[in-house]
Design an enzyme around this catalytic site. Structure first.
Site, PDB file in Angstrom:
ATOM      1  N   LYS A 264      63.448   8.052  17.957  1.00  0.00           N
ATOM      2  CA  LYS A 264      64.172   9.271  18.224  1.00  0.00           C
ATOM      3  C   LYS A 264      63.624  10.318  17.215  1.00  0.00           C
ATOM      4  CE  LYS A 264      68.170   7.046  20.324  1.00  0.00           C
ATOM      5  NZ  LYS A 264      69.721   6.818  19.926  1.00  0.00           N
ATOM      6  N   ARG A 265      63.807   9.733  15.865  1.00  0.00           N
ATOM      7  CA  ARG A 265      63.485  10.654  14.810  1.00  0.00           C
ATOM      8  C   ARG A 265      62.261  11.252  14.738  1.00  0.00           C
ATOM      9  NH1 ARG A 265      66.012   8.455   9.395  1.00  0.00           N
ATOM     10  NH2 ARG A 265      65.767  11.069   8.990  1.00  0.00           N
TER      11      ARG A 265
END
Length: 501
Positions: A264-265
């Site tokens: 996600k990051r």
RNA sequence: GCCCCCAUAGUCUAGUGGCCUAGGACGUCACCCUUUCAAGGUGAAGAUCGCGGGUUCGAAUCCCGCUGGGGGUACCA
């Protein structure tokens, strides 16, 4: 063989710790396809047992994202169903997990552990300091009597409940994705995992399993990262005396550079961002279906119902697939080209509004004009979000100079400024006398002009294109002029000619 | 480190012992079409089927080892 017989009930059980990313959608999608293909049920369950990482509106984002790509559920938080509630924190309040952990405690298959997290961390580092890298925790309380455990708990000492793992032997299980091959894990590799945290909240391993059983889940399709904890789950099913579901571990989606799984990051993979990036849900659906599954040696573009019909777990890959934005974009372009003009105009409208080119909501006139323009770009779009930059000159002034385009753009190869100005004035003259402002008539006039001038069409048309659009790459010239209208076309030609002297 | 999984072109993938001189797609390049860009069409480059051993008349396909990659190793999921 692994023919699927009997009822099928599967679930997607995300944790609301952030927005839903594309890997989660793929897992949901395969579960959904599996359920729909076999005429079973697909259930959505929110696993919010991680109080620390909980994100307030994540559950809503998950629902909205799934619905957007075309995944619906038969039972779930907002639609209800006979096995509700479908949110684990609500199930916890009902005492469901405690009831089941008590059962294990009574049977001597689990125990209260009073070792604190700090002590655990110390033990871990101490073990590692001795050169032993694998620390497998077995609480001293595993040999205590239940009375002794309860007595200590009554004194107010916080505790977790851990599963008492067998010390020797092995556990084996099958995986549908990996054909008939059996995965075998030695028990000395396992440790006494936590079932209930000291807060009283269950841990994933425990909660999902109790719920899967209570909800009658028959097949567990989840990502490959769960393979190592599956033996714990199998052993837990045994402890309860329940029949374990059939497992199928889906390949992970790897990052573009192949270094690890999608995160996600680090990666731009929030599902809710694909809409604003100009992606059609049908394209994403199709692409994602192919991320780990294939139909045959050539078919790739398939509708949702075709995929449902053709899907089979046997054809799911065991090896990881890299996330390929190029391929997705290409596929999105294919789906955009399949859209009718009306549908495309409708899809593109929010992007045009957001860019400030038309109102929000647009007027009837703007909508009509957009419908007129959309054919000019429908083969040129790979992302809907590209529409404003491709069409802005129909809505904004176009002028040469410091606050507009570079006049040098007007001048074709092997031409100078004076020659170009003459070409533009000639074009102005030729177009000015066209009575019926239609693409075909405009083209006829310009071709006639190029013959009279003995000028090649390419440089002439090119100069007009820049004069009218402010750029050298644009939709087909005559359709563009027709859509632009007589007045704006002629004034832009004059402006351009003037800039060149 | 330990445990588990995986392994066909840059990428995704077809292939389950002979139909494979390995098929398709993305990407790349060229040509055609053409007023630019696309779309479309045609074609090209790109894979000693990770490496090494076996089994077999015959292996990308079966077995073993190695290597590489990935996953896991939490009172996170």
């Amino acid at each position: 063989m692994t023919a699927i017989t009997g009822p099928v009930r599967v679930r997607f059980a995300p944790s609301p710790t952030g927005y839903l990313h594309i890997g989660g959608v793929r897992t949901a999608l395969f579960n959904w396809l599996f359920a729909r293909h076999y005429g079973g049920q697909f259930i959505l369950r929110i696993e919010d047992t991680d109080e620390k990482r909980l994100v307030a509106d994540a559950a809503d984002d998950i629902s909205a994202s799934l619905r957007w790509v075309g995944i619906n559920w038969d039972e779930g938080p907002d639609v209800g169903g006979p096995h509700g509630p479908y949110v684990q924190s609500q199930r916890q309040e009902l005492g469901l997990y405690q009831q089941h952990s008590d059962q294990l405690l009574e049977a001597g298959l689990a125990y209260m552990s009073f070792t604190t997290e700090e002590e655990l961390a110390e033990m871990r580092t101490a073990t590692e300091a001795r050169g032993i890298k694998s620390f497998r925790f077995r609480g001293p309380e595993r040999d205590w009597s239940l009375a002794q455990q309860r007595e200590t708990a009554a004194s107010g000492k916080p505790y977790t409940i851990r599963l008492k793992m067998p010390l020797e032997g092995e556990t084996r299980f099958n995986d549908l994705v990996r054909g008939g091959s059996e995965i075998v894990v030695q028990h000395d590799q396992l440790q006494d995992i936590v079932l209930i945290k000291k807060t009283g909240m269950p841990v994933y391993h425990f909660a999902h399993l109790v719920d899967d059983h209570l909800m009658g889940i028959t097949h567990v399709l989840r990502a490959e990262e769960w393979v190592p904890s599956t033996p714990y789950h199998v052993l837990l099913y045994h402890a309860f005396g329940w029949q374990a579901p059939v497992f199928a571990h889906l390949p992970v989606i790897l990052r573009q550079d192949g270094k690890g799984k999608l995160s996600k990051r680090k990666d731009d993979v929030a599902t809710n961002r694909f809409w604003e990036r100009g992606y059609l849900p049908e394209a994403l659906f199709n692409y994602l279906a192919l991320q780990g599954w294939s139909y045959d040696d050539k078919t790739e573009i398939m509708s949702s119902s075709e995929i449902v019909e053709r899907f089979s777990i046997e054809r799911v890959q065991a090896s990881g697939a890299r996330w390929n934005p190029d391929k997705l974009r290409d596929m999105n372009g294919i789906y955009i080209r399949k859209l009718s003009m009306e549908a495309l105009a409708q899809q593109v409208q929010p992007f045009m509004s957001a860019a400030g080119l038309i109102g929000n909501p647009p007027s009837a006139a703007e909508q009509g004009y957009l419908l007129r323009l959309v054919p000019l770009v429908h083969e040129r779009l790979e992302e809907l979000s590209q529409a404003p930059e491709l069409l802005d000159f129909f809505f904004q002034d176009v002028r040469p100079g410091p606050d507009g385009y570079d006049p040098a753009l007007l001048i074709p190869k092997k031409h100078d400024a004076t020659q170009t100005a003459n070409l533009l004035r000639a074009a102005h003259g030729a177009l000015n006398i066209v009575e019926d402002w239609q693409a075909a008539n405009l083209e006829a006039a310009m071709r006639d002009l190029s013959e009279r001038l003995q000028a090649k069409p390419s440089p002439l048309f090119g100069a007009v294109r820049v004069a009218v659009s402010g750029r050298s790459v644009a939709p087909p010239l005559f359709d563009m002029l027709a859509a632009l209208g007589r007045e704006r076309t002629l004034s832009r030609l004059s402006l351009a000619a003037g800039a060149l002297g």
